[in-house]
Design a protein around this motif. Structure first.
Motif, PDB file in Angstrom:
ATOM      1  N   GLN A  52       0.800  -1.218   0.000  1.00 45.74           N
ATOM      2  CA  GLN A  52       0.000   0.000   0.000  1.00 45.74           C
ATOM      3  C   GLN A  52       0.836   1.272   0.000  1.00 45.74           C
ATOM      4  OE1 GLN A  52      -2.010   0.861   3.832  1.00 45.74           O
ATOM      5  NE2 GLN A  52      -0.884  -0.877   4.675  1.00 45.74           N
ATOM      6  N   ALA A  53       2.138   1.142   0.218  1.00 44.64           N
ATOM      7  CA  ALA A  53       2.981   2.330   0.389  1.00 44.64           C
ATOM      8  C   ALA A  53       3.003   3.208  -0.856  1.00 44.64           C
ATOM      9  CB  ALA A  53       4.405   1.906   0.757  1.00 44.64           C
ATOM     10  N   THR A  87      -8.962   5.872 -19.773  1.00 43.41           N
ATOM     11  CA  THR A  87     -10.265   6.078 -19.130  1.00 43.41           C
ATOM     12  C   THR A  87     -10.168   6.295 -17.625  1.00 43.41           C
ATOM     13  OG1 THR A  87     -10.601   3.698 -18.809  1.00 43.41           O
ATOM     14  CG2 THR A  87     -11.380   4.661 -20.890  1.00 43.41           C
ATOM     15  N   LEU A  88      -8.942   6.201 -17.083  1.00 47.95           N
ATOM     16  CA  LEU A  88      -8.789   6.306 -15.624  1.00 47.95           C
ATOM     17  C   LEU A  88      -8.042   7.567 -15.216  1.00 47.95           C
ATOM     18  CD1 LEU A  88      -7.834   2.591 -14.816  1.00 47.95           C
ATOM     19  CD2 LEU A  88     -10.081   3.675 -14.635  1.00 47.95           C
ATOM     20  N   LEU A  96      -6.529   2.952 -11.170  1.00 52.22           N
ATOM     21  CA  LEU A  96      -5.297   3.167 -11.921  1.00 52.22           C
ATOM     22  C   LEU A  96      -4.115   2.507 -11.228  1.00 52.22           C
ATOM     23  CD1 LEU A  96      -3.955   4.556 -14.342  1.00 52.22           C
ATOM     24  CD2 LEU A  96      -3.679   6.608 -12.919  1.00 52.22           C
ATOM     25  N   GLU A  97      -4.102   2.571  -9.900  1.00 52.31           N
ATOM     26  CA  GLU A  97      -3.039   1.908  -9.142  1.00 52.31           C
ATOM     27  C   GLU A  97      -3.063   0.409  -9.386  1.00 52.31           C
ATOM     28  OE1 GLU A  97       0.095   1.639  -6.162  1.00 52.31           O
ATOM     29  OE2 GLU A  97      -0.695   3.255  -7.403  1.00 52.31           O
ATOM     30  N   MET A  98      -4.237  -0.197  -9.328  1.00 53.29           N
ATOM     31  CA  MET A  98      -4.348  -1.636  -9.571  1.00 53.29           C
ATOM     32  C   MET A  98      -3.963  -1.995 -11.007  1.00 53.29           C
ATOM     33  SD  MET A  98      -5.189  -2.960  -6.691  1.00 53.29           S
ATOM     34  CE  MET A  98      -4.120  -1.679  -6.003  1.00 53.29           C
ATOM     35  N   ARG A 157       9.826   1.936 -13.144  1.00 54.71           N
ATOM     36  CA  ARG A 157      10.833   1.668 -12.107  1.00 54.71           C
ATOM     37  C   ARG A 157      10.231   1.649 -10.702  1.00 54.71           C
ATOM     38  NH1 ARG A 157      14.636   5.122 -13.695  1.00 54.71           N
ATOM     39  NH2 ARG A 157      15.425   3.502 -15.079  1.00 54.71           N
ATOM     40  N   ALA A 158       9.355   2.602 -10.400  1.00 52.46           N
ATOM     41  CA  ALA A 158       8.794   2.666  -9.050  1.00 52.46           C
ATOM     42  C   ALA A 158       8.003   1.403  -8.727  1.00 52.46           C
ATOM     43  CB  ALA A 158       7.904   3.898  -8.916  1.00 52.46           C
ATOM     44  N   LYS A 159       7.165   0.971  -9.669  1.00 52.26           N
ATOM     45  CA  LYS A 159       6.385  -0.241  -9.440  1.00 52.26           C
ATOM     46  C   LYS A 159       7.283  -1.474  -9.394  1.00 52.26           C
ATOM     47  CE  LYS A 159       1.980   0.824  -9.078  1.00 52.26           C
ATOM     48  NZ  LYS A 159       2.220   2.238  -8.741  1.00 52.26           N
TER      49      LYS A 159
END
Length: 576
Positions: free
Chosen positions: A120-121, A300-301, A312-314, A463-465
């Protein structure tokens, strides 16, 4: 209306709208990132301390690693002392046959909490900022530590560990992100190295604190260390108010002017400096380019709002497992699988029990556990001085071979001599030497490289993901090892070392055939390894955005004469 994202390419504001007069040298530094890093400063120890506020911010961000190290240092002794076993008989093997499983659950729940915290961070950091997310993690850890220190039941203890683990996960995932975004490019690698070093330093410091408090006759022998670990976290919460927000995060939410002010504060240079201007312009270009990647993938997000941001995160997480990205994602995951399943945290958490199987008495078990921790600290801290010189694969290959040999040797010694250690002191100490050699070998290669390589193989937009997934994989398999090790030691004994040795051997095979060497690779080389052109395409997009961003202010055709070859030179990767 307040912006909530970086601007579209068509709406990039001109520099004059920020009251910025472009310095003649700014474009030179924008087109040559290595020249910018060299101009900011060198890479020596004095350069690390050149900006007190950057060092303070990086040190504060590394608190997650330090706190995790504290926990490991505490438990390696606490799990063996009579005061703790008396207060929590569920962990005493003389009281219940389920003691091994209960120890595993108690240990592993912190890692499970850390796994959930790390997941979740990223979302929280994007919503409320990196700095505030670090504060959230610190509060989780403080609450968990208070519950642990005040526990009078096993249930409260494990709940406290889970809550504290969430804090550790949030901190450990947010720290590299924050550090990479506030540190100057010339010493960014050195600051990122603080995260791994803080873990091993935390282990050693808290191990010897607990080594001393074990002589307290009542429950304060273990409650005091649990209480002490809260102190640096409280200092962190107070000190965070004095630290700047991440310039990169400010830019991603459209607050470009504030980002410039943050850079001025971090670099201790005026806004007229070409170094500050070049870094600020580059950060803005990256933000625009990464937004374009997101819009292209999920058009669309993009309307904003919590629901769309969550979707969008998912979707962004799912993108990491799609063709073209999956092979890069798996590099980080497999590195963490093999890092944890070689048994490093089993040795840290349960080293006294492991030394007990080699026939050492109680005092010597604790003494040699301290030696193990010091060996890893020395190796892990020294590794950052040679990784850039010899590459990533050699330390992994040597480490895998040595680690497997150490595990199999210890398994053989326990299998043959465990019935009569008193008359076989030589084999017993040979086993001790093998465990120390394993710890040192692991610290040189498998400790730092799995944290370095994931950031190197991914393109900038992923990179972050990619690093977040790697962190989650670390905590998940850390949880597995913490859970299974005590029952394994009780049931299959020397088979535990065979199990970890087998994974060390498998890591050798995987490294030979499937692990890339990332030292000094250009983006073109990296794309060739993974059979796509993602990184190069993203860099070309960034180059076009920089042209637009500078076009209004550039003089003498400087933008048109951008040296594109320099844009494709390999970025220098410092340490980890």
């Amino acid at each position: 209306m307040v912006k909530t994202h970086a601007p579209d390419r068509e709406h990039i504001p001109v520099l004059s709208s920020f009251g910025i007069e472009l310095h003649p040298d700014t474009i030179t530094y924008v087109e040559d990132s290595q020249a910018l890093a060299d101009a900011i400063g060198g890479k020596g120890l004095k350069d690390v301390f050149a900006s007190p506020i950057v060092f303070a911010a990086a040190f504060s961000a590394c608190m997650g690693g330090l706190l995790f190290g504290f926990d490991q240092g505490i438990l390696s002794i606490v799990l063996t002392i009579p005061q703790f076993l008396g207060a929590f008989p569920e962990t005493d093997s003389t009281v219940t046959s389920a003691a091994g499983l209960n120890k595993g659950v108690m240990t592993a729940l912190l890692e499970l909490g850390a796994f959930l915290g790390a997941m979740q961070a990223g979302f929280i950091a994007d919503r409320i900022s990196r700095k505030r997310t670090i504060m959230v993690g610190a509060i989780w850890f403080i609450v968990g530590s208070i519950l642990q220190a005040s526990s009078f039941s096993f249930a409260q203890l494990v709940v406290g560990r889970f809550i504290g683990g969430v804090g550790v996960g949030v901190l450990s995932s947010t720290a590299p992100m924050y550090i990479s975004e506030i540190a100057p490019p010339n010493v960014r690698g050195a600051f990122l190295a603080l995260e791994e070093c803080s873990i091993v330093i935390g282990i050693v410091v808290m191990f010897y604190i607990t080594y001393g408090t074990r002589h307290i006759v009542d429950s304060w022998s273990f409650r005091l260390p649990f209480t002490i670990q809260v102190a640096p976290c409280i200092v962190l919460v107070i000190g965070l108010w004095l630290l700047p927000y991440s310039p990169r995060r400010l830019v991603t939410v459209g607050r470009d002017q504030e980002a410039l002010h943050a850079l001025v504060r971090l670099r201790r240079l005026p806004a007229t400096s070409p170094l500050v201007q070049a870094e600020w312009i580059t950060i803005r270009a990256e933000a625009v380019q990464q937004r374009e990647v997101g819009v292209s993938a999920h058009p669309t997000l993009q309307s904003g709002g919590f629901a769309n941001d969550f979707k969008l995160e998912m979707a962004s997480w799912a993108d990491m497992f799609k063709p073209g990205v999956l092979n890069r994602t798996m590099i980080g995951i497999m590195l963490m699988v093999f890092q944890q399943l070689q048994g490093i945290n089993a040795l840290i958490y349960y080293s006294p029990t492991l030394f007990q199987q080699l026939g050492l008495d109680y005092e010597m078990q604790l003494t040699m556990s301290g030696v193990l921790n010091v060996a890893q600290m020395v190796a892990a801290c020294s590794a950052f001085f040679f990784l850039d010189r010899i590459g990533r694969k050699p330390p992994l290959l040597v480490g895998s071979a040595v680690n497997a040999a150490c595990h199999f040797t210890v398994a053989g010694l326990i299998g043959k001599y465990s019935g009569d250690w008193a008359n076989h002191q030589g084999p017993a100490w040979a086993g001790v030497a093998m465990l120390i050699l394993f710890m040192f070998s692991f610290g040189l290669g498998w400790a730092p490289v799995p944290w370095a390589m994931p950031a190197e193989v991914h393109s900038s937009s992923r990179r972050a993901k990619g690093v977040a997934i790697t962190t989650c994989a670390n905590w998940f398999f850390n949880f597995i090892v913490g859970l299974i090790t005590p029952p394994m030691l009780e049931s299959i004994r020397y088979g535990t070392f065979i199990f970890f040795g087998a994974f060390a051997f498998l890591s050798l095979i995987w490294t030979i055939w499937l692990c890339p060497e990332t030292k000094g690779l250009t983006l073109e080389d990296m794309d060739r390894i993974f059979h796509n052109h993602t990184a190069q395409e993203e860099l070309r997009q960034k180059h076009e955005i920089l042209r637009l961003m500078l076009g209004h202010e550039a003089v003498s055709g400087s933008v048109e004469n951008f040296d594109e070859k320099k844009m494709f030179e390999p970025a220098h990767v410092e340490g980890v």
